[in-house]
Design an enzyme around this catalytic site. Structure first.
Site, PDB file in Angstrom:
ATOM      1  N   SER A 140       0.810  -1.214   0.000  1.00 44.25           N
ATOM      2  CA  SER A 140       0.000   0.000   0.000  1.00 44.25           C
ATOM      3  C   SER A 140       0.850   1.274   0.000  1.00 44.25           C
ATOM      4  O   SER A 140       1.614   1.514  -0.935  1.00 44.25           O
ATOM      5  CB  SER A 140      -0.959  -0.028   1.186  1.00 44.25           C
ATOM      6  N   ASP A 192      -2.197   6.442  -3.531  1.00 43.55           N
ATOM      7  CA  ASP A 192      -1.062   5.785  -2.887  1.00 43.55           C
ATOM      8  C   ASP A 192      -0.565   4.660  -3.787  1.00 43.55           C
ATOM      9  O   ASP A 192      -1.049   4.493  -4.913  1.00 43.55           O
ATOM     10  CB  ASP A 192      -1.427   5.295  -1.478  1.00 43.55           C
ATOM     11  N   ASP A 197      -0.912   1.504  -4.115  1.00 47.00           N
ATOM     12  CA  ASP A 197      -1.805   0.517  -4.722  1.00 47.00           C
ATOM     13  C   ASP A 197      -3.155   1.118  -5.104  1.00 47.00           C
ATOM     14  O   ASP A 197      -4.065   0.398  -5.503  1.00 47.00           O
ATOM     15  CB  ASP A 197      -1.989  -0.709  -3.818  1.00 47.00           C
ATOM     16  N   ASP A 223      -5.706   2.435  -3.539  1.00 45.13           N
ATOM     17  CA  ASP A 223      -6.969   2.230  -2.846  1.00 45.13           C
ATOM     18  C   ASP A 223      -7.327   3.425  -1.956  1.00 45.13           C
ATOM     19  O   ASP A 223      -8.365   3.426  -1.299  1.00 45.13           O
ATOM     20  CB  ASP A 223      -6.985   0.923  -2.044  1.00 45.13           C
TER      21      ASP A 223
END
EC number: 5.4.2.10
Length: 448
Positions: free
Chosen positions: A101, A242, A244, A246
């Site tokens: 993440s 960010d 990833d 999400d």
């Protein structure tokens, strides 16, 4: 049973430290066995972000899944919400996202999604954990039943079309100059392309991943570079994802950061006016600002608070029938469209409001003045400081002093020996004094 591997968002840690090829292989085998249900040919989709260690973990997991007879479809770098969406649309039995993440490149992690695209429940994670520490030699597939692996083309186009369909067909981003910061992460290809197809004048930064620069001085956790670029390009809005993708943070035309609480306020009011809220309210965590709660009350909307973590937000949304929820960090869950947080789709909802109102982002995205919020951490070595009599007394005294004009939250961290003390209220001086009083009591308890 205590959780040895899984945290609040999958398994995460230092690459080649905690997250080794051996562990990745075992996770592939264990998850593959847990999700083999029925006699059909089972399949798993695997996506990743742009970390150097992604190659190592990806191939180790391929070995694990194929060794228990699962076919593997490799997506390459893709946003976490895209992996969740493709797990369901490709009728896979399991989805995997290899990502840590918003962490820097040294870390990596493994997130798992069930066949409907939702993150796994605690019970399923416990089943996988049990298998990780058991010998499974006898459960490996026979030679003729081993799985196959192949890379899938066209997945970027699928996600772009999915994201575009979350907006009305007649809505265009023509006339908007948008700076997008992809954090050198998983969205570096798909999101700039999608914005361009929607008609925006796109300026893309954070789109040159080299395996090492993911989230480094960029993205939603470091929006300074985005703010600078927005001012330099005289853009209408900046979007920071960010690693990833999400979560999302926005920057207005003046270079000021817009956090997840303001985004929730914008979307909640817009959806309420359009009759799109499934219930009159939203779900947030205990960290959302009291200013958001008061704003929603003024709109006739309620607010359900959960522990910190997007999985807890989603659980409450599903249990109580809400279709909007999120966190101040920018995890926004729009369950009409996605089964997990989707930073880009959330940004598109805000862009739709901007285009509808034809007003500057600084006006559209300032729905309330956040109350002063003070957060301090107290580290301790052992014991249970929260059970200390002096600490309990300080907390009770603090709650009495705030007396309905603020909020106090004292909680243990789920990942380290730290007590987090958060206070907010109308009077900053009072809030700081209340927090300091509790921090001092915790300090005495920790030293005892």
């Amino acid at each position: 049973m205590s959780r040895k591997y899984f945290g609040t968002d999958g398994i995460r840690g230092r690459a080649n430290g905690l997250i080794t090829p051996e562990l990745a292989l075992k996770v592939g085998q264990a998850a593959g066995l847990v999700f083999q249900r029925g006699d059909h040919r089972h399949r798993v989709v695997i996506g990743k972000d742009t970390r150097l260690s992604g190659y190592m973990i990806e191939y180790a997991m391929v070995a694990g899944f194929t060794s228990v007879g699962m076919d593997v479809l490799l997506l390459g770098p893709m946003p976490t919400p895209a992996v969740a969406m493709l797990t369901k649309s490709m009728r896979a039995d399991l989805g995997v996202m290899i990502s840590a993440s918003h962490n820097l490149f040294e870390d990596n992690g493994i997130k798992l999604f069930g066949p409907q695209g939702f993150k796994l429940s605690d019970d399923v994670e416990k089943q996988i954990e049990q298998l990780l520490d058991e010998p499974i030699d006898r459960r490996l597939a026979q030679s003729a039943s081993l799985g196959r692996a192949r890379r899938i083309d066209g997945v970027h186009d699928r996600y772009i079309e999915f994201a575009k369909r979350t907006l009305p067909r007649e809505l265009s981003l023509d006339g908007l100059r948008v700076v997008i910061d992809c954090a050198h992460g998983a969205a570096y290809k798909v999101v700039p392309e999608a914005l361009w197809e929607l008609g925006a004048d796109v300026v893309a930064i954070g789109v040159d991943p080299d395996g090492f620069n993911i989230n480094k001085e960029c993205g939603s956790t470091s929006p300074e570079a985005l703010a600078k670029k927005v001012r330099e390009m005289r853009a209408d809005i900046g979007i920071a994802l960010d690693g990833d993708a999400d979560r999302v943070i926005l920057v207005d035309e003046r270079g000021h950061v817009v956090d997840g609480d303001q985004l929730l306020a914008v979307i909640a009011q817009s959806w309420n006016e359009e009759g799109r809220l499934a219930k009159p309210g939203i779900v947030t965590t205990v960290m959302s600002n009291l200013g958001l709660e008061r704003f929603l009350e003024g709109q006739g909307l309620g607010m359900v608070r959960t522990p910190v973590g997007d999985r807890y937000v989603l659980e409450q949304m599903l249990a109580q029938g809400y279709n909007l929820g999120g966190e101040p960090s920018g995890h926004i869950i729009l369950s009409d469209y996605a089964t997990t947080g989707d930073g880009f789709v959330a940004a598109l909802q805000v862009l739709a409001v901007v285009q509808k109102l034809r007003r500057p982002v600084s006006e559209v995205c300032h729905r309330f003045d956040p109350l002063p919020q003070i957060l301090k951490n107290v580290r301790y070595r052992s014991g249970k400081p929260l059970d200390n009599a002096e600490v309990k007394s300080a907390i009770t005294d603090g709650e009495n002093r705030l007396n309905g004009h603020g909020r106090l939250l004292v909680r243990s961290s789920g990942t380290e020996p730290v007590i987090r003390v958060m206070g907010e209220g109308d009077d900053r001086v009072l809030v700081e004094d209340v927090v300091d009083q509790i921090v001092n009591a915790l300090g005495h308890a920790a030293a005892a």
